[in-house]
Structures are given as C-alpha cells and as structure tokens.
Design a protein around this motif. Structure first.
Motif, PDB file in Angstrom:
ATOM      1  N   LEU A 330       0.770  -1.200  -0.015  1.00 13.34           N
ATOM      2  CA  LEU A 330       0.133  -0.087   0.056  1.00 13.34           C
ATOM      3  C   LEU A 330       1.273   1.245   0.008  1.00 13.34           C
ATOM      4  O   LEU A 330       0.380   2.185  -0.663  1.00 13.34           O
ATOM      5  CB  LEU A 330      -0.889   0.211   1.138  1.00 13.34           C
ATOM      6  CG  LEU A 330      -2.140  -1.144   1.228  1.00 13.34           C
ATOM      7  CD1 LEU A 330      -2.814  -0.979   2.632  1.00 13.34           C
ATOM      8  CD2 LEU A 330      -3.044  -0.775   0.167  1.00 13.34           C
ATOM      9  N   GLU A 331       2.085   1.256   0.731  1.00 10.06           N
ATOM     10  CA  GLU A 331       2.911   2.264   0.557  1.00 10.06           C
ATOM     11  C   GLU A 331       3.424   2.623  -0.646  1.00 10.06           C
ATOM     12  O   GLU A 331       3.713   3.854  -0.982  1.00 10.06           O
ATOM     13  CB  GLU A 331       4.005   2.097   1.389  1.00 10.06           C
ATOM     14  CG  GLU A 331       3.778   2.053   3.085  1.00 10.06           C
ATOM     15  CD  GLU A 331       4.749   1.476   3.926  1.00 10.06           C
ATOM     16  OE1 GLU A 331       4.896   2.175   5.179  1.00 10.06           O
ATOM     17  OE2 GLU A 331       5.839   0.878   3.528  1.00 10.06           O
ATOM     18  N   ASN A 332       3.333   1.739  -1.527  1.00 10.57           N
ATOM     19  CA  ASN A 332       3.990   1.912  -2.935  1.00 10.57           C
ATOM     20  C   ASN A 332       2.889   2.405  -4.060  1.00 10.57           C
ATOM     21  O   ASN A 332       3.274   2.574  -5.274  1.00 10.57           O
ATOM     22  CB  ASN A 332       4.556   0.750  -3.395  1.00 10.57           C
ATOM     23  CG  ASN A 332       5.983   0.385  -2.497  1.00 10.57           C
ATOM     24  OD1 ASN A 332       6.761   1.330  -2.274  1.00 10.57           O
ATOM     25  ND2 ASN A 332       6.342  -0.887  -2.444  1.00 10.57           N
ATOM     26  N   LYS A 333       1.408   2.300  -3.543  1.00  9.30           N
ATOM     27  CA  LYS A 333       0.350   2.615  -4.418  1.00  9.30           C
ATOM     28  C   LYS A 333       0.366   4.317  -4.373  1.00  9.30           C
ATOM     29  O   LYS A 333       0.131   4.960  -3.327  1.00  9.30           O
ATOM     30  CB  LYS A 333      -0.719   2.114  -3.841  1.00  9.30           C
ATOM     31  CG  LYS A 333      -0.752   0.675  -3.739  1.00  9.30           C
ATOM     32  CD  LYS A 333      -0.778   0.047  -5.083  1.00  9.30           C
ATOM     33  CE  LYS A 333      -2.137   0.349  -6.088  1.00  9.30           C
ATOM     34  NZ  LYS A 333      -1.994  -0.279  -7.472  1.00  9.30           N
ATOM     35  N   GLU A 334       0.434   4.788  -5.685  1.00  6.87           N
ATOM     36  CA  GLU A 334       0.739   6.166  -6.003  1.00  6.87           C
ATOM     37  C   GLU A 334      -0.699   6.744  -5.380  1.00  6.87           C
ATOM     38  O   GLU A 334      -0.704   7.957  -5.005  1.00  6.87           O
ATOM     39  CB  GLU A 334       0.729   6.618  -7.436  1.00  6.87           C
ATOM     40  CG  GLU A 334       2.257   6.161  -7.941  1.00  6.87           C
ATOM     41  CD  GLU A 334       3.413   7.177  -7.261  1.00  6.87           C
ATOM     42  OE1 GLU A 334       2.876   8.264  -6.945  1.00  6.87           O
ATOM     43  OE2 GLU A 334       4.473   6.896  -7.120  1.00  6.87           O
ATOM     44  N   GLU A 335      -1.763   6.242  -5.596  1.00  6.05           N
ATOM     45  CA  GLU A 335      -2.907   6.512  -5.451  1.00  6.05           C
ATOM     46  C   GLU A 335      -3.390   7.042  -3.984  1.00  6.05           C
ATOM     47  O   GLU A 335      -4.071   7.761  -3.460  1.00  6.05           O
ATOM     48  CB  GLU A 335      -4.038   5.740  -5.839  1.00  6.05           C
ATOM     49  CG  GLU A 335      -4.205   5.454  -7.305  1.00  6.05           C
ATOM     50  CD  GLU A 335      -3.325   4.513  -7.701  1.00  6.05           C
ATOM     51  OE1 GLU A 335      -3.147   4.514  -9.122  1.00  6.05           O
ATOM     52  OE2 GLU A 335      -2.592   3.924  -7.062  1.00  6.05           O
ATOM     53  N   LEU A 336      -2.231   6.363  -2.851  1.00  2.96           N
ATOM     54  CA  LEU A 336      -2.518   6.383  -1.541  1.00  2.96           C
ATOM     55  C   LEU A 336      -1.580   7.314  -0.982  1.00  2.96           C
ATOM     56  O   LEU A 336      -1.581   7.471   0.325  1.00  2.96           O
ATOM     57  CB  LEU A 336      -2.717   5.059  -0.944  1.00  2.96           C
ATOM     58  CG  LEU A 336      -3.642   4.183  -1.495  1.00  2.96           C
ATOM     59  CD1 LEU A 336      -3.555   2.765  -0.635  1.00  2.96           C
ATOM     60  CD2 LEU A 336      -5.239   4.660  -0.976  1.00  2.96           C
ATOM     61  N   LYS A 337      -0.765   7.696  -1.682  1.00  7.88           N
ATOM     62  CA  LYS A 337       0.323   8.794  -1.103  1.00  7.88           C
ATOM     63  C   LYS A 337      -0.331   9.899  -0.688  1.00  7.88           C
ATOM     64  O   LYS A 337      -1.306  10.651  -1.437  1.00  7.88           O
ATOM     65  CB  LYS A 337       1.511   8.889  -2.054  1.00  7.88           C
ATOM     66  CG  LYS A 337       2.260   7.834  -2.259  1.00  7.88           C
ATOM     67  CD  LYS A 337       3.490   7.841  -3.109  1.00  7.88           C
ATOM     68  CE  LYS A 337       4.351   6.627  -3.227  1.00  7.88           C
ATOM     69  NZ  LYS A 337       5.576   6.502  -4.246  1.00  7.88           N
ATOM     70  N   ASN A 338       0.358  10.353   0.358  1.00  9.79           N
ATOM     71  CA  ASN A 338      -0.323  11.804   0.920  1.00  9.79           C
ATOM     72  C   ASN A 338      -1.928  11.819   1.073  1.00  9.79           C
ATOM     73  O   ASN A 338      -2.576  12.755   0.798  1.00  9.79           O
ATOM     74  CB  ASN A 338       0.185  13.049   0.006  1.00  9.79           C
ATOM     75  CG  ASN A 338       1.704  13.001  -0.271  1.00  9.79           C
ATOM     76  OD1 ASN A 338       2.533  12.923   0.479  1.00  9.79           O
ATOM     77  ND2 ASN A 338       1.903  13.349  -1.504  1.00  9.79           N
ATOM     78  N   VAL A 386      -8.081   2.367  -3.244  1.00  6.87           N
ATOM     79  CA  VAL A 386      -7.258   2.790  -4.418  1.00  6.87           C
ATOM     80  C   VAL A 386      -8.369   2.891  -5.574  1.00  6.87           C
ATOM     81  O   VAL A 386      -8.236   3.992  -6.245  1.00  6.87           O
ATOM     82  CB  VAL A 386      -6.575   1.515  -4.779  1.00  6.87           C
ATOM     83  CG1 VAL A 386      -5.583   1.548  -6.000  1.00  6.87           C
ATOM     84  CG2 VAL A 386      -5.401   1.435  -3.793  1.00  6.87           C
ATOM     85  N   PRO A 387      -9.315   1.882  -5.977  1.00  6.36           N
ATOM     86  CA  PRO A 387     -10.033   2.252  -7.186  1.00  6.36           C
ATOM     87  C   PRO A 387     -11.105   3.470  -6.795  1.00  6.36           C
ATOM     88  O   PRO A 387     -11.318   4.223  -7.742  1.00  6.36           O
ATOM     89  CB  PRO A 387     -11.001   1.052  -7.133  1.00  6.36           C
ATOM     90  CG  PRO A 387     -10.856   0.202  -5.841  1.00  6.36           C
ATOM     91  CD  PRO A 387      -9.405   0.691  -5.356  1.00  6.36           C
ATOM     92  N   LEU A 388     -11.415   3.693  -5.702  1.00  5.43           N
ATOM     93  CA  LEU A 388     -12.225   5.065  -5.391  1.00  5.43           C
ATOM     94  C   LEU A 388     -11.220   6.317  -5.759  1.00  5.43           C
ATOM     95  O   LEU A 388     -11.988   7.017  -6.214  1.00  5.43           O
ATOM     96  CB  LEU A 388     -12.796   5.195  -3.846  1.00  5.43           C
ATOM     97  CG  LEU A 388     -13.506   3.957  -3.480  1.00  5.43           C
ATOM     98  CD1 LEU A 388     -13.938   3.937  -2.058  1.00  5.43           C
ATOM     99  CD2 LEU A 388     -14.956   3.991  -4.227  1.00  5.43           C
ATOM    100  N   TYR A 389     -10.029   6.199  -5.507  1.00  2.40           N
ATOM    101  CA  TYR A 389      -9.335   7.570  -5.376  1.00  2.40           C
ATOM    102  C   TYR A 389      -8.969   7.783  -7.121  1.00  2.40           C
ATOM    103  O   TYR A 389      -9.145   8.744  -7.352  1.00  2.40           O
ATOM    104  CB  TYR A 389      -7.974   7.243  -4.871  1.00  2.40           C
ATOM    105  CG  TYR A 389      -8.013   7.865  -3.371  1.00  2.40           C
ATOM    106  CD1 TYR A 389      -8.346   9.118  -3.037  1.00  2.40           C
ATOM    107  CD2 TYR A 389      -7.623   7.194  -2.437  1.00  2.40           C
ATOM    108  CE1 TYR A 389      -8.478   9.500  -1.467  1.00  2.40           C
ATOM    109  CE2 TYR A 389      -7.784   7.419  -0.863  1.00  2.40           C
ATOM    110  CZ  TYR A 389      -8.183   8.646  -0.785  1.00  2.40           C
ATOM    111  OH  TYR A 389      -8.125   9.272   0.462  1.00  2.40           O
ATOM    112  N   MET A 390      -8.866   6.551  -7.644  1.00  2.00           N
ATOM    113  CA  MET A 390      -8.854   6.716  -9.201  1.00  2.00           C
ATOM    114  C   MET A 390     -10.071   7.153  -9.691  1.00  2.00           C
ATOM    115  O   MET A 390      -9.948   7.905 -10.934  1.00  2.00           O
ATOM    116  CB  MET A 390      -8.421   5.066  -9.810  1.00  2.00           C
ATOM    117  CG  MET A 390      -6.962   4.696  -9.420  1.00  2.00           C
ATOM    118  SD  MET A 390      -6.841   2.877  -9.874  1.00  2.00           S
ATOM    119  CE  MET A 390      -6.900   3.132 -11.478  1.00  2.00           C
TER     120      MET A 390
END
Length: 549
Positions: A330-338, A386-390
């Motif tokens: 999860l730390e490497n998922k761009e969508e979840l950063k910041n 993740v899909p929600l932020y996308m």
C-alpha cells in the motif's frame, strides 16, 4: 491444615507449599474469615512468583513466554488484591457483606471456589436471578419476611438464627429452591455434609420448572461437596452434568470441569477443558500453573502452556509479517500517497509489535495476533480506497474538462431562434411594394391614378383584372403574377432562414445541455465517491481504537 468442611469447600483440600493457617489473635469470626482469605490470596501470589522464577530458568521451548505471562498476571493480581484487601480489612465490622463484594472483584483469578459467595451476592442483588424473582413474588408475605430475615443472618454468619428462619419459611413451601439452597450451605458450615447433600438433592428435584442456570448452580455445589469429601469420581460426575446446563460462554465452567476431571484421573479431558478455558480467558493461564488441585498433571499442564505459548508466538510473528507485506504494497501505491496518517499509524503499531515480541508474554502474543488480524481487515478496507481515488481523479478531470467546455460555449439565447423584428417589417414592406413596382415598370397605367397610388392600391386592380379581364391588360396580369411569385420566393427564403436558425439553436441547445448534464453527472459522481472515501476513512478511524499495542 484447617479441616473444617466450610474451609475445604471454599479453599480446597490442598495447601500451598510451605503454607500455614494464620492465627486469629482473638479476632471475631468475620475478622478471622477475612484474614484467612487474605492469607490464601497472598499464598497464591507467592506461588505464582515462584512458578514464574522456576519456569524462567527452564530450557524448555516457550519457557520465557510462560514465565513472562505468569509474572504479568501476578503483578495484575497483586494490584487488584491490594485494592480489594484494603476494602476488606477496612470494613471488618461490615463482615461478609463487604467481603463478598470485594472477593467477587477478583473473580476467577483465585484458586478458590466462589459458589457460596456468588450465591450470597445473587440473593442480595436488587435484580434477582429469574428463579428467585419468581419465588419472591409467589411467597406468602410472612414467608417472604422469614426468608429475608434468614438471609441477613446467613450473610452475617449467624447460622443458627438463619437456619431457624429458613426452616419456618420451609413450612410454607417445602419445595422453595432458595430456602433449600441456603439450608444446604448452612449444613456445610455446621459440618454436616450428609444433610447438605440432602438439601442439594431436594433443591434439584422438588422445585417446579427449575431453569438451567439454577440447576447448574446446585450441581456445581454438589460436585464441590463431593470434592471436599475426596469422592472425586462423584465430583466429576456432578460437574459433568453441571457443565451441560451451564453457560458455555463462561470459561470458568471449562476450567472447573477440567480440574474435577484431573482429580478423577481423566487427564485428556482435563487438558482439553483447561485449554478451552485459557482460550476463553488468559487469566486461567497462570492459575492452572499453580493450582494445587492440578498437581497430579503438573508436567502435562506445563507442556500444554508451552505448546500454547509457542503457537501464540508463531502466529503473532506470522501475522506481523503478513501485515508488513501488505503495508509495503500500500505504501507503494501512488493513489494512496499523501492521503492521511493511517499508514504511518499502522507502521508504528507494527514497530511496537516487533519490539514486544522480543520478550513476549502469552497475553501479548495473543493480543498481537488479534490486533494484526484486525489490521489486516482494516488494510483490506483501505485497499478498497485505491479504485475510489482513481475514480475520484477521473471524475475531477471530467468536471474540469466539462467546466472548460461550458465556459467556451455560450448558452444559446431564446431570441436567436427567430429573425429580428426590423427584418420582418422590412420584408413585409418589400413584399407589398414589389408587385406594384413591377406593375409600374411594365408601363401599366390607370386613368386618374398616380404611380405612387398604384404602388399602394395594386392588389385591388389585379383582383379586378382577374375578375373582369379587359383586352390589353395582360401586361398587368404578368407583372402582378411575377410580383406575387417573387414575394413567395422571398418569404420562402425567409422561412428557410428561420428554419436554419431554429435548427442551429436546437443543436446548440442540445449540445450545451449535454455538456451541462455531463458536468453535473461528473460532479455528482465525484461527490458520491468522496462520500464513500470519507465513510471508509471514518470506519477505519473508529476501528483504530481497537488495534493499539
């Protein structure tokens, strides 16, 4: 060892190693009972400390976890005991009332049988047990008064007065469950086990519609009485029957049955039930390690604790590794950063878990595994973001695009559907004057009529010509028809222009409406996605309270 039946019923048949009964020093009976209880608790604490120290020196696998657990539970028991004993010793004059309440706080941590004390508490509780409520409501007023008087004498250990009141109450109803139970316990204090058995047996057989909890209470008391008589086979038989009727959500019933099974020589059943008790409440972990009644299977108990400890540690470490792997993903998922501090908080919990597992206790291992299991569920929920932020990014992009299109596309005005009024007036004027002008240009003359008058009154002359035709008037007819044809063409062009303008307006209106609808749809979708994201964050935040180490 104190050989009194009531003492054995409460404290058991076995003494702690190196123990001795404290002298009463001319204290009251209630005072003496309190000091015996204090002494018993202190002995158990000392025994647990000794067991923890000895286990820590062992080379057996899981020994350090067992020792850490015993020492932790011993420290906790000491803290509770200090509070409780202060209440007991400071309230000696209140005798059993205060003692019963205080000891009940210690619950099942002690190697003491609390059946009688809990029975006293049940009778004094304003919210009575179901069977006691029914009995109280159905009693004759005089019988009710006798039971209340007997109960006060019984709780204050005035057993002769209590027995007198209860037997008078029994004359009103010989099947009264509460009275029969109280008389049975009084017989124990009178050192009369045979009569106590009789009253317990009547309490089981005489009352009508006796519920499972009441039946279990009496069966456990009967099993304990057989235990005091060292009839362990009968004690196990009654305990097994009590277990069937009792609440299986209470780990105590598993532990008690396990102890009676061990005393009756049923080792496999004993180990099974004790393990189930520990799984239900870790307080039984240290209790079973020092319980004098489990001395015959002491080695097997130690092996059981070792197996449970090693298994709990393995599961805890395994769960920490699994959570760490998912967290790295999860730390490497761009969508979840910041996207907030959730991942940092979980990383902190994992750090605490790894530090705690350096020298863990059994409770910590279980707690750690349970916390990691809950964190896995939270990470699964968080992964759903993740899909929600996308989707949110796409909705926001669509909103920005549609907003720009709306800004560059002016909203069509209603007046653009038709021609301006000045154009209409001009076309009407041209359409009327043109045929007259053509008549005049064709050289048509009418006696006494000027050229300008002809321009105005030409429709009348053309109508007369068609009604009463004259020779030589064909030029007027041709000119009139030509003028009318031209007027028709002009109005045809006008209507064509109007249709083209209206069609263009409709197309622009539809295009503008579609863009606006797309914008609002993207905006609504973005709002819904934000709501879903916030709901997941709120649910995770609420559950984070349960996953601290």
């Amino acid at each position: 060892m104190d050989e009194f039946l009531a003492h054995r019923f409460l404290y058991g048949n076995s003494e702690w190693p190196g123990s001795s009964t404290p002298q009463s020093n001319k204290r009251s009976e209630a005072d003496g009972r309190a000091m015996k209880m204090v002494h018993q608790i202190r002995q158990q604490i000392d025994a647990q400390k000794m067991a923890g120290d000895e286990t820590a020196k062992s080379s057996m696998e899981g020994a350090q976890i067992i020792a850490a657990e015993i020492m932790e539970q011993t420290e906790e028991l000491e803290k509770i005991t200090d509070q409780v004993l202060e209440s007991i010793i400071g309230s000696i004059m209140m005798a059993t009332d205060q003692i019963s309440d205080s000891i009940d706080m210690l619950g099942d941590r002690l190697c003491i049988e609390l059946t009688e004390i809990k029975w006293q508490l049940t009778q004094r509780d304003k919210k009575l047990d179901e069977i006691l409520e029914v009995l109280n409501e159905s009693r004759h007023n005089e019988a009710r008064q006798l039971v209340q008087q007997g109960l006060r004498h019984y709780i204050n250990e005035e057993f002769e007065e209590a027995e007198e009141r209860f037997k008078l109450a029994l004359n009103f109803d010989t099947t009264d469950y509460q009275v029969l139970m109280n008389l049975a316990f009084i017989e124990i204090h009178k050192e009369n086990p045979s009569q106590a058995f009789t009253y317990f047996r009547k309490a089981l057989s005489l009352p009508v519609n006796l519920n499972s909890i009441s039946r279990a209470r009496t069966l456990w008391a009967t099993a304990r009485l057989h235990y005091t008589e060292k009839n362990f086979a009968q004690a196990y038989t009654y305990a097994e029957e009590a277990f069937k009727h009792d609440n299986k959500d209470d780990p105590r019933v598993f532990y008690d049955l396990g102890v009676y099974a061990a005393l009756a020589g049923r080792k496999s059943i004993a180990l099974e039930k004790i393990e189930q008790a520990i799984q239900g409440d870790v307080a039984y972990f240290s209790k079973c390690s020092v319980d004098p009644d489990l001395k015959s299977i002491e080695t097997d108990i130690l092996l059981l604790l070792a197996r449970l400890s090693v298994g709990a540690e393995f599961r805890a470490r395994q769960m920490v590794e699994q959570v760490d792997e998912e967290l790295v993903y999860l730390e490497n998922k761009e969508e979840l950063k910041n996207r907030g501090s959730f991942i940092q908080e979980i990383r902190g919990i994992i750090h605490n878990a790894i530090a705690g597992l350096q020298r863990p206790s059994y409770t910590f291992c279980r707690r750690c595994a349970d916390v990691m299991d809950k964190i896995k569920e939270l990470l699964s929920q968080y992964k759903g973001l993740v899909p929600l932020y996308m989707q949110l990014e796409k909705c926001q992009s669509d909103c920005e695009r549609d907003s720009r299109v709306c800004l560059t596309m002016p909203e069509p005005a209603e007046k653009s559907r038709d021609l301006p009024k000045t154009v209409y007036m001009l076309m009407i004027s041209i359409s009327y004057i043109l045929p007259g002008a053509l008549l005049a240009s064709a050289g048509t003359t009418v006696e006494g009529m000027s050229w300008g008058t002809l321009l105005v009154l030409w429709p009348f002359w053309i109508a007369l010509e068609f009604i009463w035709p004259h020779n030589g008037m064909t030029a007027m007819q041709e000119a009139g028809l030509t003028g009318l044809l031209i007027v028709g063409i002009i109005w045809g062009i006008v209507h064509l222009v109007r249709w083209v303008r209206a069609n263009k307006y409709d197309r622009m209106s539809r295009a503008y409406s579609i863009v606006r609808q797309q914008f609002h749809r993207s905006e609504r979708m973005a709002m819904k996605v934000r709501h879903d994201i916030n709901a997941i964050h709120a649910a995770i935040r609420e559950q984070m309270v349960e996953v601290q180490l």
